[in-house]
Design a protein around this motif. Structure first.
Motif, PDB file in Angstrom:
ATOM      1  N   GLY A   1       8.503  -3.937   2.402  1.00 47.94           N
ATOM      2  CA  GLY A   1       7.722  -3.061   3.273  1.00 47.94           C
ATOM      3  C   GLY A   1       8.547  -1.966   3.918  1.00 47.94           C
ATOM      4  O   GLY A   1       8.092  -1.314   4.849  1.00 47.94           O
ATOM      5  N   MET A   2       9.766  -1.757   3.461  1.00 50.18           N
ATOM      6  CA  MET A   2      10.572  -0.659   4.013  1.00 50.18           C
ATOM      7  C   MET A   2      11.558  -0.159   2.967  1.00 50.18           C
ATOM      8  O   MET A   2      11.935  -0.898   2.052  1.00 50.18           O
ATOM      9  N   GLN A   3      11.927   1.114   3.123  1.00 55.19           N
ATOM     10  CA  GLN A   3      13.008   1.651   2.297  1.00 55.19           C
ATOM     11  C   GLN A   3      14.111   2.145   3.225  1.00 55.19           C
ATOM     12  O   GLN A   3      15.064   1.438   3.481  1.00 55.19           O
ATOM     13  N   CYS A   4      13.962   3.337   3.800  1.00 59.33           N
ATOM     14  CA  CYS A   4      15.034   3.802   4.692  1.00 59.33           C
ATOM     15  C   CYS A   4      15.004   3.085   6.031  1.00 59.33           C
ATOM     16  O   CYS A   4      15.992   3.006   6.730  1.00 59.33           O
ATOM     17  N   GLY A   5      13.832   2.573   6.410  1.00 60.99           N
ATOM     18  CA  GLY A   5      13.730   1.827   7.660  1.00 60.99           C
ATOM     19  C   GLY A   5      13.433   2.649   8.898  1.00 60.99           C
ATOM     20  O   GLY A   5      13.296   2.096   9.979  1.00 60.99           O
ATOM     21  N   TYR A   6      13.305   3.964   8.727  1.00 56.52           N
ATOM     22  CA  TYR A   6      13.094   4.798   9.918  1.00 56.52           C
ATOM     23  C   TYR A   6      11.793   4.461  10.639  1.00 56.52           C
ATOM     24  O   TYR A   6      11.730   4.394  11.861  1.00 56.52           O
TER      25      TYR A   6
ATOM     26  N   ARG B   1       7.733   8.132   5.246  1.00 59.45           N
ATOM     27  CA  ARG B   1       8.029   9.110   4.190  1.00 59.45           C
ATOM     28  C   ARG B   1       8.489   8.441   2.904  1.00 59.45           C
ATOM     29  O   ARG B   1       8.765   9.121   1.923  1.00 59.45           O
ATOM     30  N   CYS B   2       8.673   7.119   2.907  1.00 63.97           N
ATOM     31  CA  CYS B   2       9.279   6.461   1.746  1.00 63.97           C
ATOM     32  C   CYS B   2       8.322   5.594   0.938  1.00 63.97           C
ATOM     33  O   CYS B   2       8.175   5.773  -0.252  1.00 63.97           O
ATOM     34  N   THR B   3       7.711   4.627   1.593  1.00 63.16           N
ATOM     35  CA  THR B   3       7.102   3.526   0.831  1.00 63.16           C
ATOM     36  C   THR B   3       5.789   3.851   0.141  1.00 63.16           C
ATOM     37  O   THR B   3       5.392   3.148  -0.774  1.00 63.16           O
TER      38      THR B   3
HETATM   39  S1  FES Z   1      10.715   3.346   5.102  1.00 67.14           S
HETATM   40 FE1  FES Z   1      11.506   5.339   5.263  1.00 67.14          FE
HETATM   41  S2  FES Z   1      10.059   6.281   6.583  1.00 67.14           S
HETATM   42 FE2  FES Z   1       9.136   4.384   6.185  1.00 67.14          FE
END
Ligand code: FES
Ligand code: FAD
Ligand code: FES
Lengths: 164, 294
Positions: A96-101, A135-137
């Motif tokens: 449920g996350m990529q960059c984690g922001y 912006r990622c998932t």
């Molecule tokens: S995981 Fe990168 S903005 Fe949601």
């Protein structure tokens, strides 16, 4: 001005300028950097914290306004040092996350949702996170994570407030 | 993106809030902060003092008051969204609230803040105008009231005196065979409307329109009522062709807003469509028919 804040169950006394947002106060004065600063004007949701249990944007509250309310940040939802909550675990398992922001905010929004509604529909989950930009998932795994956490929490043999 | 410095005062009661405003012309009330704080962060607003009215006791309420529902100025959008009295007696408002921002902004944003802010696209401004709300305010120890239709006078401009604090709003409740319709076009549901339309009708036992209110938001400088269409349609069966005629005529001469998001011609065209759909929905819901989502 001097203010007293109740953060993650601890009362802290602080000296702030009135224009300090709750977000800046958490990050700069309390080293609680889990609330992220994205847009700082209310559109991205990265700064979400729980304000008396309700998910709000910490960039749109000035620190003195938070006096008298209970603030919970992502640092306050773990069951113990080095452990993760059921919701946090579910985010790991479903990717449920990529960059984690966006992640701390997403977890807190899920937290507020599941305390209120232990059995949300997919549509209700989508609605709950609609104010938070990722912006990622592509959101699909975030929705899966919240659905998985909901399922596990429903199975837990504890009252709702203690489960999440 | 940081606000300029200011003094902060938490007002204990309304008269204290008004006194702070009277003492400094650059002092501003802060309610939910969901509009004011972004404006301050962008330095579009630089108040010298913020007067916080959030903790004033008795300014947040939703209650029946004779033939009306009275709502306190600091009542949050999320409280209205969940309220049984609003759902039953102000169904049009109940329907529009999920369109106001996100859950997290509705958790802080207040009805008084939304009305005072007077964004042409604000759903609450459209509700107040469509439902003939009456706004109450306090200034220099005196209480006064103003009709919603006299309150909004320009984009983000109201007739509220500078040192006044809005205290509450009353919405007359319609009884009988009531139906409602609400439609909005925007980029995402949580964003501000490009155009919105709200309709409430009362039908007679025979299905004839006894009373109708048609409001259009976000098209013009402040929400408008389609008075001529209302007059024309009262006493009819709200037949689709007649509705379209009446609405088209009522919107023929408006000066629609024109910006990057939507041209004036687009806004005018969409206003006609949405108002017609909202009338059709209102009629159908009054008759107990199922409404098809578009
Ligand atoms: S995981 Fe990168 S903005 Fe949601
Ligand atoms: C991401 C985002 C999306 C949004 N989307 C929408 C949307 O789709 N539709 C919509 O309508 N709104 C939307 N909003 C705005 C939101 O609804 C605000 O809550 C509302 O416009 C202002 O209410 P507030 O209580 O936050 O007021 P504040 O921001 O505290 O104040 C706004 C203004 O009103 C004045 N004021 C406040 N209360 C009073 C009072 N009692 N008496 C006199 N003056 C007063 C203040 O001085 C200020 O000038 C959005 C906001 C955000 C951040
Ligand atoms: S940083 Fe608060 S909403 Fe973007």
């Amino acid at each position: 001005m001097r203010i007293e804040l109740d953060i993650n169950g601890e009362t802290r006394e602080l000296e702030v300028e009135p224009r300090t947002t709750l977000l800046d106060c958490l990050r700069d004065q309390m080293q609680l950097t889990g609330a992220h600063a994205g847009c700082e004007h209310g559109v991205c949701g990265a700064c979400t914290v729980l304000f008396d249990g309700v998910a709000v944007r910490a960039c749109l509250i000035f620190a003195p306004q938070a006096q008298g309310s209970k603030i919970t940040t992502i640092e306050g939802v773990t069951p113990g040092p080095g452990e993760m909550s059921v919701i946090q675990d579910a985010f790991c398992e479903t990717h449920g996350m990529q960059c984690g922001y966006c992640t701390p905010a997403m977890v807190l929004v899920a937290h507020a949702l599941l305390v209120d509604n232990p059995n949300p529909t997919r549509e209700q989950i989508v609605d709950a996170i609609s104010g938070n930009i990722c912006r990622c998932t592509g959101y699909a795994q975030i929705i899966d994570a919240i659905a998985l956490a909901a399922e596990r929490l429903r199975g837990a043999n504890r009252p709702v407030e203690q489960r999440v | 993106m940081k606000a300029a410095p200011f003094e902060y005062s938490r007002a204990a009661d309304i008269d204290e809030a008004c006194a702070w405003l009277a003492a400094d012309e650059n002092a501003r009330i802060i309610a939910g902060g969901q509009t004011l704080v972004p404006m301050m962060a962008m330095r579009l607003a630089r108040p010298t003092r913020l007067v916080d009215i959030n903790r004033i006791a008795g300014l947040s309420y939703i209650r029946a008051d004779g033939d009306a529902i009275a709502i306190g100025a600091t009542t949050r959008q999320c409280d209205l969204e969940r309220d049984a009295l609003v759902a039953r007696d102000l169904p049009l408002m109940a329907k529009a609230i999920p369109w106001i921002g996100h859950a997290a902004t509705r958790a802080r944003g207040t009805i008084g803040g939304s009305l005072s802010n007077a964004d042409p696209a604000a759903e609450q401004a459209l509700m107040a105008v469509t439902l003939d709300a009456v706004l109450n305010y306090r200034e220099a120890g005196k209480t006064a009231e103003i009709k919603a239709r006299d309150f909004f006078i320009g984009p983000m401009v109201t007739a509220l005196p500078a040192a006044a604090c809005l205290t509450g709003v009353r919405y007359p409740v319609w009884r009988g065979k009531i139906g409602i319709g609400f439609h909005e076009v925007n980029a995402r549901r949580s964003d501000f409307a490009f155009v919105s339309a709200a309709v409430q009708v009362e039908l007679g036992a025979d299905g004839m329109c006894k009373r109708i209110a048609i409001g259009v938001g976000a098209a013009t400088d402040f929400p408008m009522r389609l008075d001529s269409a209302e007059a024309q349609l009262t006493g009819t069966m709200l037949d689709a062709a007649a509705v379209k005629d009446a609405v088209t005529q009522a919107l023929a001469d408006i000066e629609a807003m024109d910006d990057l998001h939507a041209s004036a011609a687009y806004r005018k065209r969409v206003a006609v469509s949405l108002a017609c759909r909202a009338v059709a929905d209102a009629r159908a819901s009054a008759l107990g028919e199922k409404i098809h989502a578009h």
